[in-house]
Design a protein around this motif. Structure first.
Motif, PDB file in Angstrom:
ATOM      1  N   GLU A  95      11.496  46.518 -50.965  1.00  0.00           N
ATOM      2  CA  GLU A  95      10.127  46.063 -51.202  1.00  0.00           C
ATOM      3  C   GLU A  95       9.329  46.046 -49.918  1.00  0.00           C
ATOM      4  O   GLU A  95       8.179  46.469 -49.879  1.00  0.00           O
ATOM      5  CB  GLU A  95      10.166  44.662 -51.830  1.00  0.00           C
ATOM      6  N   ARG A 117       5.920  48.546 -47.998  1.00  0.00           N
ATOM      7  CA  ARG A 117       4.673  47.793 -47.966  1.00  0.00           C
ATOM      8  C   ARG A 117       4.132  47.700 -46.552  1.00  0.00           C
ATOM      9  O   ARG A 117       2.928  47.672 -46.344  1.00  0.00           O
ATOM     10  CB  ARG A 117       4.904  46.376 -48.510  1.00  0.00           C
ATOM     11  N   ARG A 139       5.249  56.324 -48.220  1.00  0.00           N
ATOM     12  CA  ARG A 139       5.271  55.932 -49.618  1.00  0.00           C
ATOM     13  C   ARG A 139       5.857  57.017 -50.498  1.00  0.00           C
ATOM     14  O   ARG A 139       6.454  56.738 -51.535  1.00  0.00           O
ATOM     15  CB  ARG A 139       3.855  55.618 -50.106  1.00  0.00           C
ATOM     16  N   PRO A 158       8.868  54.480 -52.521  1.00  0.00           N
ATOM     17  CA  PRO A 158       7.883  53.538 -53.049  1.00  0.00           C
ATOM     18  C   PRO A 158       8.495  52.150 -53.156  1.00  0.00           C
ATOM     19  O   PRO A 158       9.708  51.997 -53.255  1.00  0.00           O
ATOM     20  CB  PRO A 158       7.563  54.109 -54.441  1.00  0.00           C
ATOM     21  N   THR A 168       8.514  47.044 -56.659  1.00  0.00           N
ATOM     22  CA  THR A 168       7.643  46.669 -57.772  1.00  0.00           C
ATOM     23  C   THR A 168       6.916  47.880 -58.330  1.00  0.00           C
ATOM     24  O   THR A 168       6.750  48.022 -59.544  1.00  0.00           O
ATOM     25  CB  THR A 168       6.621  45.619 -57.313  1.00  0.00           C
ATOM     26  N   GLU A 169       6.512  48.799 -57.433  1.00  0.00           N
ATOM     27  CA  GLU A 169       5.891  50.041 -57.923  1.00  0.00           C
ATOM     28  C   GLU A 169       6.839  50.808 -58.811  1.00  0.00           C
ATOM     29  O   GLU A 169       6.433  51.384 -59.828  1.00  0.00           O
ATOM     30  CB  GLU A 169       5.524  50.944 -56.740  1.00  0.00           C
ATOM     31  N   THR A 170       8.122  50.835 -58.411  1.00  0.00           N
ATOM     32  CA  THR A 170       9.115  51.552 -59.201  1.00  0.00           C
ATOM     33  C   THR A 170       9.239  50.942 -60.592  1.00  0.00           C
ATOM     34  O   THR A 170       9.285  51.648 -61.598  1.00  0.00           O
ATOM     35  CB  THR A 170      10.472  51.486 -58.487  1.00  0.00           C
ATOM     36  N   ALA A 216       7.988  57.100 -57.534  1.00  0.00           N
ATOM     37  CA  ALA A 216       8.288  55.821 -58.172  1.00  0.00           C
ATOM     38  C   ALA A 216       9.120  56.045 -59.431  1.00  0.00           C
ATOM     39  O   ALA A 216      10.147  55.401 -59.647  1.00  0.00           O
ATOM     40  CB  ALA A 216       6.997  55.078 -58.493  1.00  0.00           C
TER      41      ALA A 216
END
Lengths: 259, 267
Positions: free
Chosen positions: B45, B49, B55, B59, B62-64, B238
């Protein structure tokens, strides 16, 4: 097979079993397209395939591809063994670092590693090192955990004996730990080599411009099955030859272990 | 056979730690594995970020998960396809593996063929998949067959070795009592190989799944492996990560389920 040393009749029995199997398989391969009505475009006879294999090797297509593939395989092996053994010895010593690392190694050993190929492609591109490091990734966890298990399997009373005789740490390793661990680790490295070969071939079929996997995939798509079988035959012969010679070396190294 | 009672006192002379298995401080508890997983998730995570990792390559977690939820219909459909192939391949693998293993292990003359199987286990089976596709077309058959090839070898080897090592005195006893070959099979040989069979099924389950998924990654039009390739080539990282995570989760779940079933059967 039942005796550890293996007397003469066992060895001849083993050789004859292998010879019989090879004869039956080869005979079937030759007969099925020629006499038994299998479509020769789908299964070319063995003689045709061998002729193709020889001619492709001589004209260097298969030779270059084999060199490309196996240079990746052996590079990956050469990287995976020291890294794996180092981590294995690290994991075997009961300190905080090994306790921290052990779950990661066990997790990665138990999950399927072939699905991580796209990650390697995303990060390392499509070249030699992507396939090599993918091979390393396939093997290193197995070697590490096998080394750790080998280190734990050293008989406790030998260690106590060594300490009571006042040997130094270096002598402990040279005379007690390493001779006990080497046959175990050797076997693990041999198995790891098969993982590496599978991984490298898979990534070559998946995304590559050279190598045996690429040739197999490419020729299949153009339906040149004779060449595909030639490549498969060459790969099989090489893999079995390497594996059997490693097993023979392993047997030689293990003679002193009267088990 | 140790000179000292506790295996830990050699390593921990002077330090008071609970003796564990094989000299290690403690067994790996589920808490250790859980904390390792949480650590991986935290890295997953935080690193993207903070833009420490591109990215595209990684990724955030949470995006995944969001991408997975967005494509949930795709995943459910793909899971159905893959699950069907795995199930068929698994059943056939067990049937063929057990029968071949029993045959080779119990018939003395055929025992000599076990080393041949050991030699064959060195071959890279994935290389045969393109040929299977040429033979069998673009349906599920090549992938089922590849799954079978991946999974059947360990079953044959393990069951074969176990069948070979069945106590010969028990076999002699049954023969002297007049048991037919079939009776000997059902009363002695099959129960004798059951522990080996369970461990073989556990090993080959993972291999069958990975065989089917690898086949789908290479050449397929449906299934979870196909989704992995699809998302990779469309650079949807993602969704790619979610697909891989899903496959890994399925393998782990199946493994745990088989272990649970086996322990129930043992009890």
């Amino acid at each position: 097979m039942s005796k550890a040393g293996g007397n003469l009749t066992d060895k001849y029995a083993q050789i004859s079993v292998v010879a019989i199997t090879a004869l039956i398989a080869g005979g079937l391969w030759q007969l099925m397209p020629t006499k038994l009505g299998v479509d020769p475009t789908l299964l070319p006879p063995l003689t045709d395939v061998v002729k193709t294999m020889v001619s492709l090797t001589v004209e260097r297509t298969l030779l270059d591809a084999t060199v490309a593939t196996f240079s990746q395989v052996f590079t990956a092996w050469a990287i995976a063994i020291p890294v794996g053994v180092w981590f294995g010895l690290l994991l075997a010593t009961p300190n905080r670092l090994s306790k921290l690392l052990m779950p990661f190694f066990q997790i990665f050993l138990s999950i399927p590693k072939s699905v991580f190929l796209p990650f390697f492609i995303l990060s390392l591109g499509l070249g030699f090192w992507q396939r090599t490091f993918f091979g390393v990734f396939q093997a290193v966890f197995y070697i590490a955990l096998a080394t750790s298990a080998a280190r734990h399997s050293v008989p406790e009373n030998l260690q106590v004996l060594g300490r009571s005789l006042g040997v130094s740490q270096l002598q402990l390793y040279r005379f007690i730990y390493i001779p006990a661990m080497v046959p175990y680790i050797f076997g693990a490295c041999r198995v790891a080599l098969t993982f590496i070969v599978t991984g490298v071939l898979f990534s070559e079929i998946y995304s590559s411009q050279r190598g045996l996997g690429y040739l197999i995939g490419n020729w299949s798509q153009t339906f040149e099955l004779r060449k595909v079988y030639a490549a498969l035959l060459l790969t099989s012969i090489l893999c079995i030859a390497i594996n059997e010679s490693l097993r023979a070396a392993e047997r030689r190294l293990s003679i002193w272990r009267a088990q | 056979m140790t000179l000292i009672n506790s295996t830990a006192t050699v390593e921990y002379a002077g330090k008071r730690k609970p003796p564990g298995v094989d000299g290690q401080a403690r067994l790996q508890t589920p808490l250790d594995v859980l904390s390792a997983i949480l650590f991986i998730l935290a890295i997953w995570e935080i690193l993207p970020r903070l833009n420490l990792v591109p990215r595209l390559f990684m990724p955030a977690f949470t995006e995944t998960m969001v991408a997975g939820w967005k494509n949930r219909v795709l995943y459910v459909e793909a899971f159905g396809v893959t699950a069907a192939e795995v199930l068929i391949a698994g059943v056939i693998t067990v049937i063929i593996g057990v029968s071949c293993g029993l045959l080779i292990g119990s018939i003395k003359v055929l025992n000599g063929f076990l080393p041949v199987f050991y030699a064959v286990s060195a071959l890279p089976i994935v290389a045969i998949y393109p040929v299977l596709c040429v033979w069998l077309g673009f349906g599920p058959e090549p992938r089922i067959l590849l799954g079978i090839f991946f999974g059947v070898l360990p079953v044959i080897l393990i069951v074969g070795e176990a069948a070979r090592l069945v106590d010969p005195r028990l076999q002699l006893l049954l023969r002297s009592l007049g048991a037919s070959r079939w009776q000997r099979l059902c009363t002695l040989q099959v129960p004798a190989i059951l522990p080996a069979l369970f461990s073989a099924v556990r090993i080959s389950a993972g291999l069958v799944i990975i065989g089917v998924v690898v086949g789908e990654m290479l050449l397929s039009s449906s299934g979870l492996g196909y989704l992995v390739t699809y998302f990779r080539t469309s650079f949807d990282s993602a969704s790619l990560y979610f697909s891989v995570l899903l496959i890994v989760a399925i393998v782990v779940t199946v493994d745990r389920a088989i272990v649970a079933i086996i322990s129930q059967a043992r009890v």
